[in-house]
Design an enzyme around this catalytic site. Sequence first.
Site, PDB file in Angstrom:
ATOM      1  N   ARG A 170       0.799  -1.256   0.142  1.00  0.00           N
ATOM      2  CA  ARG A 170       0.123   0.050   0.047  1.00  0.00           C
ATOM      3  C   ARG A 170       0.927   1.406  -0.161  1.00  0.00           C
ATOM      4  NH1 ARG A 170      -4.469   1.832   4.477  1.00  0.00           N
ATOM      5  NH2 ARG A 170      -4.919   3.782   3.655  1.00  0.00           N
ATOM      6  N   TYR A 223     -14.014  10.245  -1.013  1.00  0.00           N
ATOM      7  CA  TYR A 223     -13.002   9.846  -2.244  1.00  0.00           C
ATOM      8  C   TYR A 223     -13.128  10.679  -3.338  1.00  0.00           C
ATOM      9  CZ  TYR A 223     -12.028   5.883   0.622  1.00  0.00           C
ATOM     10  OH  TYR A 223     -11.543   4.961   1.289  1.00  0.00           O
TER      11      TYR A 223
END
Length: 418
Positions: A90, A241
Site C-alpha cells: 500500500r 473519495y
Amino acid sequence: MKIVVVGGGSTYTPELIDGMARLRTELPVDEIVLVDPAEDRRELLAAVSRRMLRKLDHPARVSTTADPAQAADGAAAVLLQLRVGGQAARARDERWPLDCGCVGQETTGAGGLAKALRTVPVVTEIADTVRDVNPDAWIVDFTNPVGIVTRALLQEGHRAVGLCNVAIGLQRYFAELLGTEPGRVELDHVGLNHLTWERRVLLDGEDVLPGLLAGHGDAIAARIGLPVALLRELGVVPSYYLRYFYLHDQVVREQRGTGSRAEEVAAMEKQLLEMYADPTIDSKPDLLAGRGGAHYSDAAVALMASLLGDRRDVQVANVRNSGTLPFLPDDAVIEVPSTIGADGATPLPVASVPPLFTGLIGAVTAYEHLALEAAVHGGADRVRAALLAHPLVGQWDLAESLTERLLAENRRYLSWAG
C-alpha cells in the site's frame, strides 16, 4: 452458525468481533474461524477475540487455520478482508504515482489499479475454494477495491455481495447532527464504490439534506475534505473519495508534502498489535477508530444477518447493476440501497442521475471493466488501456509511464509480468 473471516489476522478483526458480540440477537454466531497465512498474526488476533467474547459473555468459539477450504466447511458466510502485499505494498501504491503527477491512493487511480491486479486473482481463488467445499456459503467482500473485486466474484457466478462502510458512516454522522437514532435516517446513496453521492438524507421519510447543508455545511465539508461551496453548489454530499477527482492537483501537492496514509496506518497497526498482545486487553481499543473502517462491524453484521435470515430489509451494498442505472452495462457493479434477503442483494429503483454525475460514473465503470480484464488476463497492454480510460490519468504519456512503474513495483505479485 459458523462465520469465516479471511484475513483474520487483520487489526480490523476486533472491530468485527465487537459487532458480532453486541449484535448477537441479529446474528447468532456460535463459531468464528479466522483464516490467515501469517500464523503469528492469526493466533494473536484469535487470543484477543476470545478475551473479548468472554468479557461480553458470548458463547462463540474462535478457531484458526491457514486453509480456506477447511474453514469453509459448514460455514454460513465467508467475509473477505484481506490485503495482498500488506501495508508495504500500500505504501508503494501511494508513492510512485506521485512521481508522474498523479494521485497516490490505494483504491483509485494507478495505485488502485495495482491493488486490483494483486488482489483479484487471490480473491477469486479463495472464492473458488469456498464454492468447491460449500457452494451454499455467502461471500461478503470488504476487500478493496470493492467494486472491482465484487464484479470479479459475480462474473464467476459466486454468491457474493460487496460491502463498504462509507454509507453507514455518513448515516451515523447525519443522525448525530440531527440528534436522532440512526434507524430513522435513510440515504439516497448512488454511484460506484468510493464514487458516491448522498442526494437526499431522509429523516422519517422527509428530506433534510438542505437543512443539514445550511446549518452544518462547514462541518460536513471538513469531514469529507471538500469545499463547502462545492457541496452547496451541487446540493449533495459526495463521498470523501471524490476529493481525488474534484481536487486532484491540490491533493497531489498535499501528498508530496506529507507522509503517506500507509505510513500512518502502519504505525497505528504496530501499536494495535502491541495492545492485542497484552493479556489484559479484552475490549476493542479506542485507537482502532483511527485505523479506518468505522461502523464496519455494524454493516457486516447487518448484511450477513439479512442474507442468512431473509430479513428483506434495505441496506447500501455493492451489487450487479442489472438495469438499475440505465446508462451502465448490466454487469457493472454499483453501490446503491438494496433489498437484502436469502436470494442476495437486489438494487432498489434509482431516480434519474444528472449528467454531472453520470459522466464520471460511466468513465470509472469503463475503467473498472478494463481493470478487471487486466487482472484476469494480464498484459501490459491491458494495464495501459485501463489507465488511459481512468479519469485521473487519461493521457497516453502518463499511461505509458505509470504502466512501467506499476509493473516494476508489482512483479513479485503478477505471474504474467515476467
